[in-house]
Design a protein around this motif. Structure first.
Motif, PDB file in Angstrom:
ATOM      1  N   SER A   1       0.832  -1.208   0.000  1.00 24.72           N
ATOM      2  CA  SER A   1       0.000   0.000   0.000  1.00 24.72           C
ATOM      3  C   SER A   1       0.864   1.255   0.000  1.00 24.72           C
ATOM      4  N   LEU A   2       2.018   1.209   0.677  1.00 22.80           N
ATOM      5  CA  LEU A   2       2.963   2.328   0.639  1.00 22.80           C
ATOM      6  C   LEU A   2       3.570   2.477  -0.751  1.00 22.80           C
ATOM      7  N   VAL A   3       3.899   1.343  -1.359  1.00 28.54           N
ATOM      8  CA  VAL A   3       4.472   1.371  -2.703  1.00 28.54           C
ATOM      9  C   VAL A   3       3.489   1.997  -3.682  1.00 28.54           C
ATOM     10  N   GLU A   4       2.212   1.616  -3.587  1.00 32.02           N
ATOM     11  CA  GLU A   4       1.201   2.157  -4.503  1.00 32.02           C
ATOM     12  C   GLU A   4       1.119   3.679  -4.416  1.00 32.02           C
ATOM     13  N   LYS A   5       1.277   4.218  -3.208  1.00 34.36           N
ATOM     14  CA  LYS A   5       1.204   5.660  -3.023  1.00 34.36           C
ATOM     15  C   LYS A   5       2.416   6.385  -3.608  1.00 34.36           C
ATOM     16  N   SER A   6       3.467   5.634  -3.908  1.00 38.99           N
ATOM     17  CA  SER A   6       4.706   6.240  -4.400  1.00 38.99           C
ATOM     18  C   SER A   6       4.702   6.488  -5.903  1.00 38.99           C
ATOM     19  N   PHE A   7       3.754   5.882  -6.599  1.00 34.93           N
ATOM     20  CA  PHE A   7       3.730   6.043  -8.047  1.00 34.93           C
ATOM     21  C   PHE A   7       3.138   7.400  -8.436  1.00 34.93           C
ATOM     22  N   LYS A   8       3.894   8.179  -9.166  1.00 35.94           N
ATOM     23  CA  LYS A   8       3.329   9.360  -9.802  1.00 35.94           C
ATOM     24  C   LYS A   8       2.433   8.912 -10.964  1.00 35.94           C
ATOM     25  N   PRO A   9       1.575   9.776 -11.479  1.00 35.91           N
ATOM     26  CA  PRO A   9       0.799   9.412 -12.665  1.00 35.91           C
ATOM     27  C   PRO A   9       1.718   8.980 -13.812  1.00 35.91           C
ATOM     28  N   GLU A  10       1.378   7.856 -14.423  1.00 38.83           N
ATOM     29  CA  GLU A  10       2.130   7.300 -15.551  1.00 38.83           C
ATOM     30  C   GLU A  10       3.541   6.843 -15.161  1.00 38.83           C
ATOM     31  N   ALA A  11       3.767   6.608 -13.867  1.00 40.37           N
ATOM     32  CA  ALA A  11       5.062   6.089 -13.422  1.00 40.37           C
ATOM     33  C   ALA A  11       5.230   4.630 -13.845  1.00 40.37           C
ATOM     34  N   TYR A  12       6.465   4.174 -13.799  1.00 41.30           N
ATOM     35  CA  TYR A  12       6.800   2.816 -14.236  1.00 41.30           C
ATOM     36  C   TYR A  12       7.197   1.939 -13.046  1.00 41.30           C
ATOM     37  N   PHE A  13       7.034   0.628 -13.245  1.00 40.59           N
ATOM     38  CA  PHE A  13       7.518  -0.374 -12.282  1.00 40.59           C
ATOM     39  C   PHE A  13       8.239  -1.462 -13.050  1.00 40.59           C
ATOM     40  N   ALA A  14       9.351  -1.934 -12.496  1.00 40.37           N
ATOM     41  CA  ALA A  14      10.042  -3.117 -13.020  1.00 40.37           C
ATOM     42  C   ALA A  14      10.526  -3.944 -11.835  1.00 40.37           C
ATOM     43  N   GLY A  15      10.192  -5.223 -11.833  1.00 44.30           N
ATOM     44  CA  GLY A  15      10.625  -6.055 -10.715  1.00 44.30           C
ATOM     45  C   GLY A  15      10.175  -7.494 -10.826  1.00 44.30           C
ATOM     46  N   ASN A  16      10.475  -8.245  -9.766  1.00 47.98           N
ATOM     47  CA  ASN A  16      10.233  -9.682  -9.739  1.00 47.98           C
ATOM     48  C   ASN A  16       9.378 -10.072  -8.545  1.00 47.98           C
ATOM     49  N   PHE A  17       8.541 -11.076  -8.758  1.00 54.81           N
ATOM     50  CA  PHE A  17       7.761 -11.700  -7.698  1.00 54.81           C
ATOM     51  C   PHE A  17       7.990 -13.203  -7.772  1.00 54.81           C
ATOM     52  N   PHE A  18       8.088 -13.851  -6.619  1.00 53.11           N
ATOM     53  CA  PHE A  18       8.195 -15.307  -6.608  1.00 53.11           C
ATOM     54  C   PHE A  18       6.808 -15.923  -6.721  1.00 53.11           C
ATOM     55  N   GLY A  19       6.702 -16.985  -7.517  1.00 49.04           N
ATOM     56  CA  GLY A  19       5.457 -17.721  -7.639  1.00 49.04           C
ATOM     57  C   GLY A  19       5.346 -18.802  -6.577  1.00 49.04           C
ATOM     58  N   PRO A  20       4.172 -19.430  -6.455  1.00 51.34           N
ATOM     59  CA  PRO A  20       3.942 -20.408  -5.388  1.00 51.34           C
ATOM     60  C   PRO A  20       4.763 -21.676  -5.516  1.00 51.34           C
ATOM     61  N   GLN A  21       5.284 -21.959  -6.694  1.00 56.06           N
ATOM     62  CA  GLN A  21       6.072 -23.177  -6.869  1.00 56.06           C
ATOM     63  C   GLN A  21       7.558 -22.962  -6.621  1.00 56.06           C
ATOM     64  N   ASP A  22       7.949 -21.743  -6.305  1.00 57.32           N
ATOM     65  CA  ASP A  22       9.358 -21.491  -6.018  1.00 57.32           C
ATOM     66  C   ASP A  22       9.778 -22.258  -4.761  1.00 57.32           C
ATOM     67  N   GLU A  23      10.953 -22.850  -4.788  1.00 59.94           N
ATOM     68  CA  GLU A  23      11.404 -23.699  -3.686  1.00 59.94           C
ATOM     69  C   GLU A  23      11.532 -22.925  -2.383  1.00 59.94           C
ATOM     70  N   TRP A  24      12.005 -21.687  -2.450  1.00 59.47           N
ATOM     71  CA  TRP A  24      12.139 -20.906  -1.216  1.00 59.47           C
ATOM     72  C   TRP A  24      10.773 -20.531  -0.655  1.00 59.47           C
ATOM     73  N   VAL A  25       9.812 -20.296  -1.522  1.00 61.32           N
ATOM     74  CA  VAL A  25       8.456 -20.012  -1.058  1.00 61.32           C
ATOM     75  C   VAL A  25       7.862 -21.238  -0.378  1.00 61.32           C
ATOM     76  N   GLN A  26       8.072 -22.397  -0.969  1.00 60.57           N
ATOM     77  CA  GLN A  26       7.485 -23.617  -0.439  1.00 60.57           C
ATOM     78  C   GLN A  26       8.046 -23.993   0.927  1.00 60.57           C
ATOM     79  N   ARG A  27       9.274 -23.636   1.178  1.00 62.99           N
ATOM     80  CA  ARG A  27       9.836 -23.959   2.488  1.00 62.99           C
ATOM     81  C   ARG A  27       9.604 -22.839   3.507  1.00 62.99           C
ATOM     82  N   GLY A  28       8.967 -21.746   3.081  1.00 63.59           N
ATOM     83  CA  GLY A  28       8.592 -20.701   4.015  1.00 63.59           C
ATOM     84  C   GLY A  28       9.611 -19.604   4.198  1.00 63.59           C
ATOM     85  N   ASN A  29      10.629 -19.542   3.332  1.00 68.02           N
ATOM     86  CA  ASN A  29      11.659 -18.521   3.488  1.00 68.02           C
ATOM     87  C   ASN A  29      11.263 -17.173   2.895  1.00 68.02           C
ATOM     88  N   THR A  30      10.366 -17.191   1.906  1.00 62.87           N
ATOM     89  CA  THR A  30      10.042 -15.977   1.181  1.00 62.87           C
ATOM     90  C   THR A  30       8.542 -15.911   0.886  1.00 62.87           C
TER      91      THR A  30
END
Length: 351
Positions: free
Chosen positions: A274-303
């Motif tokens: 919610s803080l990140v959303e407030k940081s976007f100016k109009p027409e601002a850009y985002f580039a980044g990564n999200f882990f999916g549910p099948q990622d090994e680190w996600v499955q073991r609870g690390n991320t």
């Protein structure tokens, strides 16, 4: 002559003085096992425990310390349990909030139940239960003395300081370079969420961006400041905070988060985003990564992991300029192979 050893990994899940057991009925009759099973080729032990808990008990777990190991040597036990030598490793595990174990819709042919059994009744569950009798005695001693066997999972994420040293001299990430080519920002103000050793931060500054980084690790900030030319210092600012403790963020034209967002704790992610959303100016850009549910680190609870639907919901007010999903095995920064499930997003806020 080759003598392969079968490795199994199991979960010790205790709640209200009861132990979670899987009930089977096969040619040997009714018997009980801990949730667990054989470790697949290329699979880590911790990931195997998490997978087996899902498959046998529909249970999502956080895998903790190793508490006990056992072996079966056929020649020493008159081949009572077959001809394959076995090594078993038992890990403590905690159910994730809201999870209630149950029999899966399509269980293995011999599986007939998932039961919570009082610890004092375990000895009544039959001689085929793997913790009886010697292992049961050893486990009781381990639990009563509150002993854990430290387990070093080599495929876990590196310590950040080690990671920073390893990658500080690498060139900027392709994600950043490709994103900059695709963007036409109104101004050049940027926010990097998790700057690490500064390989991307320094490039943004060199390209004339006014940059704020969010980074709790002082070793990473020190690396950036050491390489930062004096004339760029006025365009560089630091928020020394974890994602969980953030209070506010500046409004910018570009938010960049390379492999950092998954390290925000799951329970804190909605407030953080919610803080990140407030940081976007109009027409601002985002580039980044999200882990999916099948990622090994996600499955073991690390991320923290997100499904495709959840990631797309985060960007419902954006135009998706680029979307890529990786779901495959590959090396970590430490050179250890793990299963990666990653969504890479380049998006622009709608006007």
């Amino acid at each position: 002559m080759a003598n392969p050893i079968r490795v199994s990994a199991s979960a010790l899940i205790i709640r209200d003085e009861k132990l979670l057991l899987i009930k089977f009925n096969d040619l040997s009759g009714v018997h009980y096992n801990l949730p667990g099973g054989g470790v697949d080729a290329g699979e880590s032990l911790v990931a195997a425990v998490a997978r087996e808990c899902r498959e046998e008990a529909c249970a999502e777990v956080d895998v903790r310390d190793l508490v006990l190991s056992w072996q079966y040597v056929p020649e020493l036990e008159d081949f009572k349990y077959g001809t394959t030598q076995k090594l078993g490793l038992i890990f403590k595990a905690d159910l994730k909030p809201g999870c209630e174990p149950r029999l899966p819709e399509n269980p293995d042919k011999a599986q007939v139940g998932v039961e919570w059994v009082p610890l004092k009744e375990i000895s009544e569950k039959g001689t085929d239960f793997p913790l009886l009798p010697q292992i049961q005695s050893a486990l009781e001693t381990t639990l009563s003395e509150n002993k854990n066997i430290h387990f070093l999972e080599r495929s876990s994420p590196m310590e950040w300081s080690e990671y920073f040293k390893k990658f500080k001299d690498r060139p900027p990430r392709p994600l950043l370079l490709n994103s900059l080519k695709s963007m036409k920002p109104k101004e050049k103000t940027a926010l990097e969420l998790g700057s690490g050793p500064g390989r991307d931060a320094l490039h943004l500054l060199q390209e004339g961006w006014k940059l704020t980084v969010v980074e709790p690790e002082t070793s990473g900030i020190e690396m950036i400041q050491k390489e930062l030319p004096p004339h760029q210092a006025e365009n560089f600012s630091v928020i020394a905070s974890t994602f969980e403790d953030l209070k506010e963020l500046p409004q910018v034209d570009f938010i960049y988060a390379s492999f950092s967002l998954p390290f925000c704790k799951p329970e804190a992610f909605p407030k953080f985003w919610s803080l990140v959303e407030k940081s976007f100016k109009p027409e601002a850009y985002f580039a980044g990564n999200f882990f999916g549910p099948q990622d090994e680190w996600v499955q073991r609870g690390n991320t923290t992991g997100h499904s495709e639907e959840q990631v797309r919901e985060l960007f419902k007010d954006f135009n998706i300029l680029s979307w890529h999903e990786m779901n495959e095995r590959g090396p970590t920064a430490a050179g250890i192979v793990k299963h990666w499930h990653v969504f890479t997003v380049l998006a622009q806020k709608k006007s």
